[in-house]
Scaffold this motif. Sequence first.
Motif, PDB file in Angstrom:
ATOM      1  N   ILE A 116      47.883  40.267  56.548  1.00 37.54           N
ATOM      2  CA  ILE A 116      47.194  39.850  55.428  1.00 37.54           C
ATOM      3  C   ILE A 116      46.886  41.494  54.493  1.00 37.54           C
ATOM      4  CG2 ILE A 116      44.910  38.760  54.448  1.00 37.54           C
ATOM      5  CD1 ILE A 116      44.981  37.662  56.712  1.00 37.54           C
ATOM      6  N   PHE A 117      47.146  41.629  53.277  1.00 34.21           N
ATOM      7  CA  PHE A 117      47.060  42.294  52.426  1.00 34.21           C
ATOM      8  C   PHE A 117      46.064  42.834  51.834  1.00 34.21           C
ATOM      9  CE2 PHE A 117      51.295  42.785  54.258  1.00 34.21           C
ATOM     10  CZ  PHE A 117      51.428  43.890  54.849  1.00 34.21           C
ATOM     11  N   HIS A 118      45.290  42.877  51.555  1.00 32.98           N
ATOM     12  CA  HIS A 118      43.947  42.860  50.350  1.00 32.98           C
ATOM     13  C   HIS A 118      44.246  43.758  49.531  1.00 32.98           C
ATOM     14  CE1 HIS A 118      39.590  44.138  49.130  1.00 32.98           C
ATOM     15  NE2 HIS A 118      40.635  43.327  48.590  1.00 32.98           N
ATOM     16  N   ILE A 119      44.869  44.160  48.463  1.00 34.19           N
ATOM     17  CA  ILE A 119      45.291  44.461  47.342  1.00 34.19           C
ATOM     18  C   ILE A 119      44.357  45.479  46.451  1.00 34.19           C
ATOM     19  CG2 ILE A 119      47.758  44.195  48.184  1.00 34.19           C
ATOM     20  CD1 ILE A 119      47.807  43.111  45.122  1.00 34.19           C
ATOM     21  N   GLY A 120      43.247  45.191  46.440  1.00 36.34           N
ATOM     22  CA  GLY A 120      42.136  45.628  45.651  1.00 36.34           C
ATOM     23  C   GLY A 120      41.737  43.590  44.735  1.00 36.34           C
ATOM     24  N   ALA A 121      41.519  44.573  43.751  1.00 34.58           N
ATOM     25  CA  ALA A 121      42.363  45.291  42.850  1.00 34.58           C
ATOM     26  C   ALA A 121      40.289  46.737  42.909  1.00 34.58           C
ATOM     27  CB  ALA A 121      41.980  45.106  41.357  1.00 34.58           C
ATOM     28  N   PRO A 122      40.861  47.635  42.560  1.00 37.00           N
ATOM     29  CA  PRO A 122      39.549  48.798  42.498  1.00 37.00           C
ATOM     30  C   PRO A 122      38.796  47.994  41.215  1.00 37.00           C
ATOM     31  CG  PRO A 122      41.860  49.508  42.206  1.00 37.00           C
ATOM     32  CD  PRO A 122      42.459  47.591  41.950  1.00 37.00           C
ATOM     33  N   LYS A 123      37.578  48.654  41.887  1.00 38.55           N
ATOM     34  CA  LYS A 123      36.774  48.354  41.029  1.00 38.55           C
ATOM     35  C   LYS A 123      35.657  47.136  41.210  1.00 38.55           C
ATOM     36  CE  LYS A 123      34.947  51.427  40.042  1.00 38.55           C
ATOM     37  NZ  LYS A 123      34.752  52.112  40.921  1.00 38.55           N
ATOM     38  N   THR A 124      36.798  46.107  42.412  1.00 39.94           N
ATOM     39  CA  THR A 124      35.416  44.559  42.838  1.00 39.94           C
ATOM     40  C   THR A 124      35.091  44.712  44.388  1.00 39.94           C
ATOM     41  OG1 THR A 124      37.717  44.630  44.175  1.00 39.94           O
ATOM     42  CG2 THR A 124      37.587  44.158  41.531  1.00 39.94           C
ATOM     43  N   ALA A 125      34.332  45.870  44.680  1.00 38.19           N
ATOM     44  CA  ALA A 125      33.773  46.288  46.151  1.00 38.19           C
ATOM     45  C   ALA A 125      34.539  46.724  47.022  1.00 38.19           C
ATOM     46  CB  ALA A 125      32.476  45.007  46.415  1.00 38.19           C
ATOM     47  N   THR A 126      35.354  46.911  47.032  1.00 34.48           N
ATOM     48  CA  THR A 126      37.269  46.952  47.971  1.00 34.48           C
ATOM     49  C   THR A 126      36.440  48.258  48.819  1.00 34.48           C
ATOM     50  OG1 THR A 126      38.026  48.894  46.301  1.00 34.48           O
ATOM     51  CG2 THR A 126      39.004  46.836  46.477  1.00 34.48           C
ATOM     52  N   THR A 127      35.408  49.359  48.715  1.00 31.50           N
ATOM     53  CA  THR A 127      35.649  50.242  48.980  1.00 31.50           C
ATOM     54  C   THR A 127      33.841  49.348  49.975  1.00 31.50           C
ATOM     55  OG1 THR A 127      36.156  52.485  48.039  1.00 31.50           O
ATOM     56  CG2 THR A 127      33.989  52.160  49.331  1.00 31.50           C
ATOM     57  N   SER A 128      33.414  48.463  49.341  1.00 32.53           N
ATOM     58  CA  SER A 128      32.384  48.854  50.819  1.00 32.53           C
ATOM     59  C   SER A 128      33.103  47.298  51.326  1.00 32.53           C
ATOM     60  CB  SER A 128      31.612  47.258  49.270  1.00 32.53           C
ATOM     61  OG  SER A 128      30.115  48.393  48.146  1.00 32.53           O
ATOM     62  N   ILE A 177      46.121  50.765  42.419  1.00 32.28           N
ATOM     63  CA  ILE A 177      45.144  51.604  42.198  1.00 32.28           C
ATOM     64  C   ILE A 177      46.364  51.442  40.642  1.00 32.28           C
ATOM     65  CG2 ILE A 177      46.982  52.870  42.511  1.00 32.28           C
ATOM     66  CD1 ILE A 177      42.622  53.046  42.827  1.00 32.28           C
ATOM     67  N   TYR A 178      46.844  51.770  40.374  1.00 33.31           N
ATOM     68  CA  TYR A 178      47.263  51.941  38.593  1.00 33.31           C
ATOM     69  C   TYR A 178      46.481  50.796  37.628  1.00 33.31           C
ATOM     70  CZ  TYR A 178      49.585  47.893  40.145  1.00 33.31           C
ATOM     71  OH  TYR A 178      50.405  46.465  40.360  1.00 33.31           O
ATOM     72  N   LEU A 179      45.706  49.528  38.698  1.00 36.59           N
ATOM     73  CA  LEU A 179      45.284  48.712  37.312  1.00 36.59           C
ATOM     74  C   LEU A 179      43.773  49.360  36.583  1.00 36.59           C
ATOM     75  CD1 LEU A 179      45.002  45.514  39.281  1.00 36.59           C
ATOM     76  CD2 LEU A 179      46.391  46.091  37.593  1.00 36.59           C
ATOM     77  N   LEU A 180      43.747  50.665  37.721  1.00 32.90           N
ATOM     78  CA  LEU A 180      42.073  51.474  37.438  1.00 32.90           C
ATOM     79  C   LEU A 180      41.902  51.142  35.551  1.00 32.90           C
ATOM     80  CD1 LEU A 180      39.592  52.484  38.079  1.00 32.90           C
ATOM     81  CD2 LEU A 180      40.692  54.363  38.648  1.00 32.90           C
ATOM     82  N   HIS A 181      42.830  52.287  35.073  1.00 31.77           N
ATOM     83  CA  HIS A 181      42.858  52.668  33.987  1.00 31.77           C
ATOM     84  C   HIS A 181      43.025  52.375  33.209  1.00 31.77           C
ATOM     85  CE1 HIS A 181      41.879  56.107  30.818  1.00 31.77           C
ATOM     86  NE2 HIS A 181      41.516  55.151  30.629  1.00 31.77           N
TER      87      HIS A 181
END
Length: 308
Positions: A4-16, A91-95
Amino acid sequence: MQIIFHIGAPKTATTSLQHALKPARLRLAQQGIAYVPTGKLRNSEFGEALRDETPSFFRRRVSRKAVDDFVRTWSQPGTDRMLVSEEGFSIYLLHPRRKGGDWASQAGRTFKILRHFEPYDFRVVLTVRRQDSYLLSCYAHLVRHGRIGLPFEEWWPKEVDLSLMSWRRYIEALNAEYGAERVTVLPYERIRDGFGGYYRNFIAEACRVPEESVADMEPEENALNPALSDPAMQIALIVNRHTRKQVTALERKDLIKEMKRVLPPKQFPKYAPDIKDLREATARIFADENRYVNEHLLAAPHPGFLFG
């Protein structure tokens, strides 16, 4: 072994989520899930080989052995699923820069990485977030890392092409590549009901574990990332404007840490610029589309993903 690959997106509490999942590895193993801590894929032989892979005539290809070794290394006795959480896939979704291509057109990066796992049974998990709050979080991230010196109300009209931020097109690109049955999409907005519920829902939906089996699973630590306080954000913007490239990203990070000691975030309101214009603009573009995504593409619909 299903991966199972959790691919983000960034800024959706992935780090948490990653902070909370790491100390829960034993509990996850009891549910048949082997959790691969963040960075282990990126720094594995497979990850290193992937960075060296080139499309030139003399190709450097990732070997099947590197992929098999990665899976073998992180498999555990009694588990039948492996969870890998690496937002670096997307990560390219970030900006979403102007002229950078929309999110869907750049999904090929995800395809490039995951094609190496085609001999395995795998699924993709993506978390989405309503576009206006997503951009606000992107802005705070970029300020924190010293990349922006503009106030929010000047930054997004100048730097961002809102039309590129289509979750529906991105999800449909993933579905077309892997099949809808192998793609799970979750809304970030569920976090408003509490991080514990967000965490348990992620495990249940991403790993397809019965909710009653994770009902008592609580994060072992407070994994929430504190936002910059309003005064600290303003000071950071001043630092960014005046230092530019003269101060390294690490030095900027240390400066902001010092600011937060002087201005503890809990003593000030979170940074919240006026996003009325942004919300109106994103609603004009995405209100109907987000409603479609919420009704047809999300595994766990949430009203907060809608524009009202």
